[in-house]
Design a protein around this motif. Structure first.
Motif, PDB file in Angstrom:
ATOM      1  N   LEU A  83       0.842  -1.124  -0.155  1.00  0.00           N
ATOM      2  CA  LEU A  83       0.005   0.074   0.093  1.00  0.00           C
ATOM      3  C   LEU A  83       0.681   1.286  -0.135  1.00  0.00           C
ATOM      4  O   LEU A  83       0.538   1.993  -0.753  1.00  0.00           O
ATOM      5  CB  LEU A  83      -1.047  -0.280   1.319  1.00  0.00           C
ATOM      6  N   ALA A  84       1.899   1.164   0.785  1.00  0.00           N
ATOM      7  CA  ALA A  84       3.044   2.286   1.071  1.00  0.00           C
ATOM      8  C   ALA A  84       3.378   2.705  -0.475  1.00  0.00           C
ATOM      9  O   ALA A  84       3.407   4.002  -0.893  1.00  0.00           O
ATOM     10  CB  ALA A  84       4.012   2.133   1.665  1.00  0.00           C
ATOM     11  N   LEU A 139       7.654   6.129   6.942  1.00  0.00           N
ATOM     12  CA  LEU A 139       7.641   4.686   6.336  1.00  0.00           C
ATOM     13  C   LEU A 139       7.738   4.667   4.991  1.00  0.00           C
ATOM     14  O   LEU A 139       8.331   3.823   4.275  1.00  0.00           O
ATOM     15  CB  LEU A 139       6.133   4.253   6.889  1.00  0.00           C
ATOM     16  N   ILE A 140       6.571   5.378   4.109  1.00  0.00           N
ATOM     17  CA  ILE A 140       6.705   5.264   2.895  1.00  0.00           C
ATOM     18  C   ILE A 140       8.226   5.582   2.364  1.00  0.00           C
ATOM     19  O   ILE A 140       8.569   4.907   1.364  1.00  0.00           O
ATOM     20  CB  ILE A 140       5.850   6.517   2.334  1.00  0.00           C
ATOM     21  N   GLU A 141       9.117   6.662   2.864  1.00  0.00           N
ATOM     22  CA  GLU A 141      10.373   6.859   2.176  1.00  0.00           C
ATOM     23  C   GLU A 141      11.290   5.746   2.518  1.00  0.00           C
ATOM     24  O   GLU A 141      12.065   5.300   1.543  1.00  0.00           O
ATOM     25  CB  GLU A 141      10.837   8.123   2.971  1.00  0.00           C
ATOM     26  N   GLU A 161      13.718   5.815   9.889  1.00  0.00           N
ATOM     27  CA  GLU A 161      14.073   6.782  10.662  1.00  0.00           C
ATOM     28  C   GLU A 161      12.824   7.690  11.286  1.00  0.00           C
ATOM     29  O   GLU A 161      11.923   8.327  10.431  1.00  0.00           O
ATOM     30  CB  GLU A 161      14.903   7.769  10.159  1.00  0.00           C
ATOM     31  N   ILE A 162      12.335   7.339  12.790  1.00  0.00           N
ATOM     32  CA  ILE A 162      11.250   8.041  13.051  1.00  0.00           C
ATOM     33  C   ILE A 162      11.697   8.787  14.453  1.00  0.00           C
ATOM     34  O   ILE A 162      12.224   8.142  15.174  1.00  0.00           O
ATOM     35  CB  ILE A 162      10.174   7.038  13.317  1.00  0.00           C
TER      36      ILE A 162
END
Length: 320
Positions: free
Chosen positions: A283-284, A306-308, A317-318
């Motif tokens: 989905l991403a 998340l997408i990147e 990286e969050i």
């Protein structure tokens, strides 16, 4: 007794037949694409390889044929993968009677030509134009449903009477229904929770994951409202309920755990889960072009991270 046709013999489609047969309906499970799966199920006394149990003895199992759509069905259920929605829609054009349609499939579709995000029901309506379409979503693990473990889901249709009429057909003492007119919100929530379950799974401990859970809900509210859904839907079965189940131990949260340990998505998938379908990652990749260009990314930092990490195959990286 009603005649019900389920299109898609994967885990969820097969599991859905259990409450239907429990209600004494005549149920046919049809597989449009994977003919080897049907052969495998029938050769082993209706033992389903994904559910790891035998399906009901009186369940009719067939490969797709045009002859099926010449029959009169009281309910048509779609349980194929999200990428199969359009092709199934083409098959539904062959249906002679106006049977109500219930979509179990979760997902979103990015239409490049119109540069818009479509839900599964919207994508289906693009093909069949007219049709009585409802959607069923919520926290439902197929194997648990097949084992008749108590499960609650939500049926959405702008006409609540239609949703309730379908619920009356399929609800049992172990399969409970709630109802909603917020079709868009229900479908959006049920799709994006796969992405957020990956994010929650990446937490280095329960303390971190709980914080990510809270921030995920905030982003889900923003996105659901952006796509014209209702905030209250996020707090229901299709949103918070489904997110809880996925984050607790599904495939999405499992690969999220590896991302949290510093693996790139491609490496984690190849090394630890080579044969698993990761809905959140799929989905991403599908919605990335729209999300990164059309939405205020400052409002959804978790999803953007998340997408990147998926499309660029870099470490997740969050920032909390």
């Amino acid at each position: 007794m009603k005649n019900i046709l389920v299109l898609g013999a994967g885990a969820m489609g097969a599991a859905f037949t259990v409450p239907c047969i429990d209600n004494k309906h005549k149920v046919t499970l049809c597989e449009p694409y994977n003919h080897s799966l049907v052969k495998k199920i029938l050769s082993k006394k209706k033992y389903h390889p994904s559910l790891k149990l035998n399906l009901p003895k009186n369940l009719i199992i067939k490969n797709y044929s045009k002859e099926l759509f010449k029959k009169k069905w009281d309910l048509l259920v779609i349980a194929v993968s999200s990428i199969g929605i359009a092709s199934v829609g083409a098959k539904l054009l062959e249906v002679k009677n106006k049977s109500p349609i219930l979509i179990l499939t979760k997902g979103l579709h990015y239409e490049k030509k119109g540069q818009q995000i479509l839900t599964m029901s919207e994508q289906l309506k693009k093909v069949i134009k007219k049709g009585n379409i409802s959607v069923l979503k919520g926290p439902c693990l197929a194997r648990e449903l097949a084992k008749k473990i108590k499960t609650s889901v939500v049926i959405a249709n702008k006409n609540i009477k239609i949703a309730k009429s379908i619920g009356k057909l399929i609800s049992t003492n172990f399969y409970k229904m709630e109802y909603s007119t917020d079709v868009k919100g229900v479908e959006v929530c049920s799709a994006i929770k796969n992405i957020y379950s990956m994010i929650i799974g990446s937490g280095e401990g329960l303390n971190t994951s709980s914080s990510l859970f809270r921030k995920s809900i905030t982003e889900m509210i923003y996105l659901t409202k952006f796509f014209k859904g209702k905030e209250e839907t996020v707090y229901g079965l299709a949103g918070l309920g489904d997110l809880y189940v996925s984050a607790l131990g599904g495939r999405n949260s499992k690969i999220g755990e590896y991302l949290g340990k510093g693996f790139t998505y491609n490496k984690a998938k190849k090394k630890f889960m080579p044969n698993d379908t990761i809905e959140g990652a799929q989905l991403a990749s599908i919605i990335a072009p729209y999300i990164l260009k059309k939405i205020d990314t400052k409002k959804i930092p978790l999803m953007v991270s998340l997408i990147e990490s998926i499309i660029k195959n870099k470490k997740l990286e969050i920032s909390l």
